[in-house]
Design an enzyme around this catalytic site. Structure first.
Site, PDB file in Angstrom:
ATOM      1  N   ALA A  61      -4.886 -15.669 -40.624  1.00  0.00           N
ATOM      2  CA  ALA A  61      -4.281 -14.408 -40.191  1.00  0.00           C
ATOM      3  C   ALA A  61      -4.480 -13.309 -41.225  1.00  0.00           C
ATOM      4  O   ALA A  61      -3.713 -13.194 -42.185  1.00  0.00           O
ATOM      5  CB  ALA A  61      -2.802 -14.623 -39.894  1.00  0.00           C
ATOM      6  N   THR A 120      -6.362  -9.948 -40.049  1.00  0.00           N
ATOM      7  CA  THR A 120      -6.504  -8.653 -39.374  1.00  0.00           C
ATOM      8  C   THR A 120      -5.154  -8.108 -38.902  1.00  0.00           C
ATOM      9  O   THR A 120      -4.299  -8.855 -38.433  1.00  0.00           O
ATOM     10  CB  THR A 120      -7.447  -8.810 -38.159  1.00  0.00           C
ATOM     11  N   GLU A 121      -5.019  -6.789 -39.025  1.00  0.00           N
ATOM     12  CA  GLU A 121      -3.805  -6.105 -38.549  1.00  0.00           C
ATOM     13  C   GLU A 121      -4.208  -4.919 -37.688  1.00  0.00           C
ATOM     14  O   GLU A 121      -5.365  -4.464 -37.764  1.00  0.00           O
ATOM     15  CB  GLU A 121      -2.989  -5.608 -39.753  1.00  0.00           C
ATOM     16  N   ALA A 159      -5.564  -2.501 -40.027  1.00  0.00           N
ATOM     17  CA  ALA A 159      -6.434  -3.043 -41.088  1.00  0.00           C
ATOM     18  C   ALA A 159      -7.390  -4.065 -40.482  1.00  0.00           C
ATOM     19  O   ALA A 159      -7.092  -5.251 -40.403  1.00  0.00           O
ATOM     20  CB  ALA A 159      -5.581  -3.683 -42.189  1.00  0.00           C
ATOM     21  N   GLY A 160      -8.536  -3.551 -40.001  1.00  0.00           N
ATOM     22  CA  GLY A 160      -9.566  -4.416 -39.427  1.00  0.00           C
ATOM     23  C   GLY A 160     -10.641  -4.637 -40.470  1.00  0.00           C
ATOM     24  O   GLY A 160     -10.507  -5.493 -41.358  1.00  0.00           O
ATOM     25  N   ILE A 214     -34.471 -13.767 -17.782  1.00  0.00           N
ATOM     26  CA  ILE A 214     -35.453 -14.736 -17.252  1.00  0.00           C
ATOM     27  C   ILE A 214     -34.860 -15.514 -16.075  1.00  0.00           C
ATOM     28  O   ILE A 214     -35.565 -15.863 -15.133  1.00  0.00           O
ATOM     29  CB  ILE A 214     -35.942 -15.681 -18.384  1.00  0.00           C
ATOM     30  N   GLY A 222     -30.965 -13.346 -11.046  1.00  0.00           N
ATOM     31  CA  GLY A 222     -29.613 -13.341 -10.461  1.00  0.00           C
ATOM     32  C   GLY A 222     -28.810 -14.577 -10.830  1.00  0.00           C
ATOM     33  O   GLY A 222     -27.595 -14.493 -11.058  1.00  0.00           O
ATOM     34  N   GLU A 248     -15.164 -12.057 -38.516  1.00  0.00           N
ATOM     35  CA  GLU A 248     -15.534 -12.378 -39.913  1.00  0.00           C
ATOM     36  C   GLU A 248     -16.428 -11.296 -40.520  1.00  0.00           C
ATOM     37  O   GLU A 248     -17.334 -11.579 -41.299  1.00  0.00           O
ATOM     38  CB  GLU A 248     -16.191 -13.760 -40.003  1.00  0.00           C
TER      39      GLU A 248
HETATM   40  C1  LIG Z   1     -12.949 -13.133 -30.841  1.00  0.00           C
HETATM   41  C2  LIG Z   1     -12.342 -12.633 -32.103  1.00  0.00           C
HETATM   42  C3  LIG Z   1     -11.665 -13.511 -32.911  1.00  0.00           C
HETATM   43  C4  LIG Z   1     -11.050 -13.064 -34.080  1.00  0.00           C
HETATM   44  N1  LIG Z   1     -10.334 -13.943 -34.846  1.00  0.00           N
HETATM   45  C5  LIG Z   1      -9.715 -13.505 -35.970  1.00  0.00           C
HETATM   46  C6  LIG Z   1      -8.885 -14.400 -36.734  1.00  0.00           C
HETATM   47  O1  LIG Z   1      -8.762 -15.580 -36.410  1.00  0.00           O
HETATM   48  N2  LIG Z   1      -8.266 -13.913 -37.835  1.00  0.00           N
HETATM   49  C7  LIG Z   1      -8.370 -12.610 -38.237  1.00  0.00           C
HETATM   50  O2  LIG Z   1      -7.774 -12.247 -39.237  1.00  0.00           O
HETATM   51  N3  LIG Z   1      -9.138 -11.722 -37.509  1.00  0.00           N
HETATM   52  C8  LIG Z   1      -9.792 -12.150 -36.396  1.00  0.00           C
HETATM   53  N4  LIG Z   1     -10.538 -11.279 -35.634  1.00  0.00           N
HETATM   54  C9  LIG Z   1     -10.582  -9.873 -36.016  1.00  0.00           C
HETATM   55  C10 LIG Z   1     -11.919  -9.434 -36.594  1.00  0.00           C
HETATM   56  O3  LIG Z   1     -12.111  -9.969 -37.879  1.00  0.00           O
HETATM   57  C11 LIG Z   1     -11.957  -7.901 -36.560  1.00  0.00           C
HETATM   58  O4  LIG Z   1     -12.048  -7.533 -35.191  1.00  0.00           O
HETATM   59  C12 LIG Z   1     -13.121  -7.318 -37.338  1.00  0.00           C
HETATM   60  O5  LIG Z   1     -12.978  -7.520 -38.712  1.00  0.00           O
HETATM   61  C13 LIG Z   1     -13.291  -5.819 -37.065  1.00  0.00           C
HETATM   62  O6  LIG Z   1     -12.076  -5.136 -37.202  1.00  0.00           O
HETATM   63  P1  LIG Z   1     -11.592  -4.139 -36.025  1.00  0.00           P
HETATM   64  O7  LIG Z   1     -11.670  -4.892 -34.736  1.00  0.00           O
HETATM   65  O8  LIG Z   1     -10.286  -3.589 -36.423  1.00  0.00           O
HETATM   66  O9  LIG Z   1     -12.683  -3.022 -35.969  1.00  0.00           O
HETATM   67  P2  LIG Z   1     -12.771  -1.695 -36.919  1.00  0.00           P
HETATM   68  O10 LIG Z   1     -12.642  -2.071 -38.343  1.00  0.00           O
HETATM   69  O11 LIG Z   1     -11.859  -0.654 -36.373  1.00  0.00           O
HETATM   70  O12 LIG Z   1     -14.287  -1.259 -36.660  1.00  0.00           O
HETATM   71  C14 LIG Z   1     -14.707  -0.635 -35.431  1.00  0.00           C
HETATM   72  C15 LIG Z   1     -16.199  -0.292 -35.570  1.00  0.00           C
HETATM   73  O13 LIG Z   1     -16.382   0.582 -36.689  1.00  0.00           O
HETATM   74  C16 LIG Z   1     -17.317   0.012 -37.591  1.00  0.00           C
HETATM   75  N5  LIG Z   1     -16.947   0.338 -38.967  1.00  0.00           N
HETATM   76  C17 LIG Z   1     -15.767   0.125 -39.607  1.00  0.00           C
HETATM   77  N6  LIG Z   1     -15.837   0.537 -40.877  1.00  0.00           N
HETATM   78  C18 LIG Z   1     -17.100   1.012 -41.065  1.00  0.00           C
HETATM   79  C19 LIG Z   1     -17.798   1.564 -42.177  1.00  0.00           C
HETATM   80  N7  LIG Z   1     -17.228   1.693 -43.375  1.00  0.00           N
HETATM   81  N8  LIG Z   1     -19.087   1.947 -41.982  1.00  0.00           N
HETATM   82  C20 LIG Z   1     -19.693   1.806 -40.790  1.00  0.00           C
HETATM   83  N9  LIG Z   1     -19.092   1.280 -39.702  1.00  0.00           N
HETATM   84  C21 LIG Z   1     -17.808   0.885 -39.843  1.00  0.00           C
HETATM   85  C22 LIG Z   1     -17.255  -1.481 -37.349  1.00  0.00           C
HETATM   86  O14 LIG Z   1     -18.440  -2.131 -37.761  1.00  0.00           O
HETATM   87  C23 LIG Z   1     -17.056  -1.522 -35.845  1.00  0.00           C
HETATM   88  O15 LIG Z   1     -18.309  -1.378 -35.219  1.00  0.00           O
HETATM   89  C24 LIG Z   1     -11.169 -11.715 -34.465  1.00  0.00           C
HETATM   90  C25 LIG Z   1     -11.887 -10.828 -33.647  1.00  0.00           C
HETATM   91  C26 LIG Z   1     -12.459 -11.274 -32.475  1.00  0.00           C
HETATM   92  C27 LIG Z   1     -13.218 -10.298 -31.612  1.00  0.00           C
END
Ligand SMILES: Cc1cc2nc3c(=O)[nH]c(=O)nc-3n(C[C@H](O)[C@H](O)[C@H](O)COP(=O)(O)OP(=O)(O)OC[C@H]3O[C@@H](n4cnc5c(N)ncnc54)[C@H](O)[C@@H]3O)c2cc1C
Length: 387
Positions: free
Chosen positions: A128, A130-131, A134-135, A340, A343, A366
């Site tokens: 855990a 991601t927030e 805070a992605g 390939i 439908g 990740e």
């Molecule tokens: C199926 C799935 C499973 C997951 N499981 C987990 C889990 O078990 N534990 C956990 O902690 N998290 C998990 N996550 C979260 C995942 O790690 C985040 O979605 C990811 O790190 C991106 O964060 P965000 O979605 O907030 O996107 P954001 O950070 O908001 O990014 C949105 C877009 O902006 C781009 N971007 C952001 N910053 C920059 C920059 N500086 N320069 C250029 N482009 C940028 C990104 O590349 C992306 O294209 C999961 C996500 C998914 C989809």
């Protein structure tokens, strides 16, 4: 090209890996592939638990304990080709357990209570970090852990957490010193039955994958559940991701290999304009590009895993290249496979449609592809400055 074929990556493997490749491929096609895709989120959650018991009992999670990264990659390739959900189960046991195994201060109680149970498939792990705010910018996390005697009180919320609601324990990152940014983050093991911990709601994906939001309200966790020193949690999280990222690339290769196999079979058997699709050069060109992309991706993945296995202190650059290239390549390969199949390729019942829905998230979790590119460029530019 057969799935988990060790020949193209032979230079990076030892004999035991070659044997493992055929063993895991046989296990996955015999035990995992016949399982039908879960119909909805509830059945995906039940299936994930059943898959955990199955892969754990078969010893398939053991490479996580031994930190044999090439074995982890071979296992993820085979599982992902058979069932992306089974692969996700493997991935989360790795992500949730590695911080326990990697923390610089040996934490025997956590290892015995949780790591052993996770690797034998008796306890489900979650990671855990991601927030909502805070992605990619993980260090901006707002979840706090305040010291209170011989425990910590956690407050905050996490989103997009795999296994949320079905995990037995969560490896949680929280700030013990909000003013210190990344250097103020610590890592804790939070059992799912801890008072103050709450599964908020599921988040539903187009592919079967248990995901959801969790929250902490004055959730009291013993100080003994902290992994490593206070303030070293972010570094521990990054070390975990360094190791796991090549295995995400491996999962992508498994999905891509399955898609290529399905597309080749279809091209040989489907006849249009009086001959098999495989005799049209436009189809051959697609198959050739898919095979080149897949082989290049596997070479980057196993190069990174080999570096980790031979004890390289950091594989940040290698792992970022492997994850970025393999997940992007897999997306192209799976998309070409759907094309390939025509439908038939977009029918929910078809394996390539299942892969099409599953492969997309690998470019995001990740660390997104963009973040991997920033890591790679950062390392390159730092090397240039060193000259
Ligand atoms: C199926 C799935 C499973 C997951 N499981 C987990 C889990 O078990 N534990 C956990 O902690 N998290 C998990 N996550 C979260 C995942 O790690 C985040 O979605 C990811 O790190 C991106 O964060 P965000 O979605 O907030 O996107 P954001 O950070 O908001 O990014 C949105 C877009 O902006 C781009 N971007 C952001 N910053 C920059 C920059 N500086 N320069 C250029 N482009 C940028 C990104 O590349 C992306 O294209 C999961 C996500 C998914 C989809």
């Amino acid at each position: 090209m057969t799935i988990s074929d060790p020949r193209p990556i032979r230079a990076f493997l030892e004999e035991r890996h070659v044997a493992l490749a055929s063993e895991v491929a046989a296990f996955a096609s015999r035990e995992i592939a016949p399982r039908p895709e879960p119909r909805d989120d509830d059945s995906a959650r039940k299936d994930a638990r059943a898959l955990l018991s199955q892969v754990g009992a078969a010893g398939r999670l053991d490479p996580i304990r031994s930190q044999d990264w090439r074995a982890c990659c071979l296992t993820r390739e085979a599982l992902a080709a058979a069932s992306p959900l089974a692969d996700a189960v493997f991935a989360l046991q790795g992500l949730g357990t590695l911080p326990i195994l990697l923390s610089e201060e040996e934490n025997a109680p956590m290892r015995e209570r949780w790591a052993d149970a996770a690797i034998s498939g008796r306890a489900m792990a979650a990671f855990a970090m991601t927030e909502p705010e805070a992605g990619s910018d993980v260090a901006a996390m707002g979840t706090t852990a305040r010291r209170d005697g011989d425990s910590y009180r956690l407050n905050g919320a996490k989103t997009l957490i795999s296994n949320a609601g079905i995990a037995d324990f969560y490896t949680v990152f929280a700030s013990t010193d909000p003013k210190a940014g990344g250097k103020g983050i610590s890592c804790f093991v939070v059992p799912a039955d801890t008072p103050g911990f709450r599964f908020v709601r599921p988040q539903i994906l187009s592919a079967p994958h248990p995901l959801g939001e969790i929250a902490f309200a004055d959730c009291r966790v013993p100080a003994a559940n902290r992994l490593g020193e206070e303030g070293r949690g972010y570094a521990l999280g990054l070390r975990t991701l360094d190791r796991m990222r090549a295995t995400v690339g491996a999962a992508a290769c498994g999905m891509a290999a399955r898609a290529l196999a399905e597309a080749s079979t279809h091209a040989r058997t489907r006849r249009q304009f009086g001959k098999p699709l495989a005799e049209f050069q436009l189809i051959q060109e697609k198959l050739a590009r898919m095979a080149i992309d897949l082989t290049a991706a596997r070479l980057l993945v196993y190069r990174s895993a080999w570096e980790a296995d031979r004890g390289a202190p950091r594989v940040t650059l290698e792992a970022a290249m492997a994850k970025a290239f393999a997940t992007e390549a897999a997306q192209r390969i799976v998309d070409d496979a759907v094309q390939i199949l025509g439908g038939a390729g977009v029918l929910v019942s078809n394996p390539v449609d299942r892969l099409y829905r599953a492969v997309r998230a690998l470019r995001i979790y990740e660390g997104t592809t963009e973040i991997q590119h920033l890591v790679i460029a950062g390392q390159l530019l730092a090397q240039d400055l060193d000259r």
